[in-house]
Scaffold this motif. Sequence first.
Motif, short mmCIF file in Angstrom:
data_model
loop_
_atom_site.label_atom_id
_atom_site.label_comp_id
_atom_site.label_asym_id
_atom_site.label_seq_id
_atom_site.Cartn_x
_atom_site.Cartn_y
_atom_site.Cartn_z
N LEU A 213 -2.62 7.74 4.80
CA LEU A 213 -2.86 6.75 4.06
C LEU A 213 -2.44 5.71 3.50
O LEU A 213 -0.63 5.85 3.82
CB LEU A 213 -3.74 7.36 2.58
CG LEU A 213 -4.93 8.32 3.26
CD1 LEU A 213 -5.10 9.09 1.84
CD2 LEU A 213 -5.81 7.45 3.42
N SER A 214 -2.04 4.98 2.64
CA SER A 214 -1.05 4.24 2.22
C SER A 214 -0.43 4.99 0.87
O SER A 214 -2.42 4.97 -0.01
CB SER A 214 -0.75 2.97 2.49
OG SER A 214 -1.87 2.44 1.24
N ARG A 216 -1.85 2.64 -1.88
CA ARG A 216 -2.21 1.73 -3.02
C ARG A 216 -3.44 2.86 -2.03
O ARG A 216 -4.67 2.13 -3.16
CB ARG A 216 -3.08 -0.02 -1.50
CG ARG A 216 -1.71 -0.64 -1.56
CD ARG A 216 -1.82 -1.80 -1.03
NE ARG A 216 -2.27 -3.06 -2.29
CZ ARG A 216 -3.30 -3.02 -1.78
NH1 ARG A 216 -3.73 -3.24 -0.36
NH2 ARG A 216 -4.47 -4.07 -2.43
N ASP A 217 -4.09 3.76 -2.02
CA ASP A 217 -5.14 4.66 -1.78
C ASP A 217 -5.07 5.69 -3.07
O ASP A 217 -3.60 5.92 -3.14
CB ASP A 217 -4.45 5.82 -0.49
CG ASP A 217 -5.99 4.09 0.73
OD1 ASP A 217 -6.51 3.70 0.95
OD2 ASP A 217 -4.55 4.60 1.81
N ALA A 218 -5.98 5.31 -4.10
CA ALA A 218 -6.03 6.31 -4.44
C ALA A 218 -5.70 7.91 -4.34
O ALA A 218 -4.43 8.55 -5.30
CB ALA A 218 -7.74 6.80 -5.25
N HIS A 267 3.94 5.06 1.58
CA HIS A 267 3.89 5.60 0.75
C HIS A 267 4.30 4.71 -0.97
O HIS A 267 3.52 4.87 -1.36
CB HIS A 267 3.12 6.85 0.46
CG HIS A 267 2.97 7.52 2.29
ND1 HIS A 267 2.98 7.50 3.20
CD2 HIS A 267 1.71 7.51 2.55
CE1 HIS A 267 2.10 8.33 3.55
NE2 HIS A 267 1.51 7.75 3.35
N TYR A 271 3.98 2.30 -3.76
CA TYR A 271 2.86 2.52 -4.83
C TYR A 271 3.64 2.20 -5.87
O TYR A 271 3.56 1.61 -7.14
CB TYR A 271 2.47 4.45 -4.73
CG TYR A 271 2.51 5.22 -6.49
CD1 TYR A 271 1.36 5.02 -6.56
CD2 TYR A 271 3.68 5.80 -6.71
CE1 TYR A 271 0.73 5.13 -7.83
CE2 TYR A 271 3.40 6.16 -8.62
CZ TYR A 271 2.41 5.58 -8.57
OH TYR A 271 1.70 6.36 -9.96
N ASN A 305 -8.03 -2.91 -5.44
CA ASN A 305 -8.81 -2.57 -4.75
C ASN A 305 -8.58 -1.30 -4.02
O ASN A 305 -8.49 -1.01 -2.87
CB ASN A 305 -9.33 -3.04 -4.56
CG ASN A 305 -9.14 -4.76 -4.57
OD1 ASN A 305 -10.41 -4.10 -5.91
ND2 ASN A 305 -9.73 -5.77 -4.29
N THR A 306 -8.72 -0.40 -4.68
CA THR A 306 -7.97 1.69 -3.77
C THR A 306 -9.12 2.03 -2.87
O THR A 306 -9.91 1.69 -3.60
CB THR A 306 -7.12 2.14 -4.48
OG1 THR A 306 -7.48 2.51 -5.82
CG2 THR A 306 -5.71 1.78 -5.55
N SER A 307 -8.82 2.52 -2.08
CA SER A 307 -9.81 2.98 -1.33
C SER A 307 -9.87 4.85 -1.62
O SER A 307 -8.54 4.69 -1.18
CB SER A 307 -9.98 2.57 -0.20
OG SER A 307 -8.99 2.83 0.95
N ALA A 308 -10.94 5.18 -1.72
CA ALA A 308 -10.83 6.76 -1.33
C ALA A 308 -10.05 7.36 0.12
O ALA A 308 -10.25 6.94 0.79
CB ALA A 308 -11.85 7.01 -1.63
#
Length: 308
Positions: A213-214, A216-218, A267, A271, A305-308
Amino acid sequence: MTTPPSQAIELVLITGMSGSGKSVALTALEDVGFYCVDNLPPELLEPFIALEHSHRTDKVAIAMDVRSAASLPGLPQRLAALQRHPGRQVNLTILFLDANTDTLVRRFSETRRLHPLSLKTSHDQRRALTDAIEHERELLAELHELALVMDTSLIRPAQLRSQIKDMLGATHSPLTLVFESFAFKRGVPMDADFMFDVRMLPNPHYEPELKALSGRDAPVAQYLADQPEVAQMREQIMAFLRHWLPQMLRDHRSYVTVAIGCTGGQHRSVYLVEQLAQAFGAEWSTRVRHREANGWPQPPAAAENTSA
């Protein structure tokens, strides 16, 4: 009869290193309605602007570079005189495109084009090219100090076009903050005004469920938000910027790039860039770039617009 008010001209001067993407930048400006001229001799700057003012042109972009080497020393004075002209209002933005020497050498080698300052008779073409690039940096040093600097070493032409268009949307704000994430393993950005190293913070890369993930992901954002060191780093960077940004505004700075670097640019730096852009967005015009991700630059609102 009342004389109509003079129309302001938005002038973008594109300069910088040969091979850094000036032609791409000029095309991007043409796409958004600028009247563009490449390689205008500095001696013709004032009469050209006078002509376009008479034509009521309101957006002009001009490329000037080392091809006019003999006239470059007087260019800053010409630009200052242009802005002082009593009959015209000229809103000037100087955009300097740069790239590291290795990148410029590679680009010239791939295109097989001759650098404007290269010696055609040299037997060692790589050394001649490197010497020409360093000489060019010296000739353009004064313009570099006056300009908004963009490092194009690691971005593709499509990304550069997007960044140019995004930047011009913010040129009339008193001060625009650009928050950029990057990976130290791919080199530091040359256009950063401030640079912060966050590699000492806890790294989600070592958490199996977060590695892909990055920032920006939740899940990654939550993991980092739970780390006291991350919050401490964020607050200290914010305190530093809040102290010095008013000083930079008083010094007539209009564009400030704050680079946040971690190992992979995926990461921690991502963030913190999103967090800082959100925190400063209420009081300054802000932009976000994630150098190691496709599709940057992005507006700060994209952080929602973060994704799970």
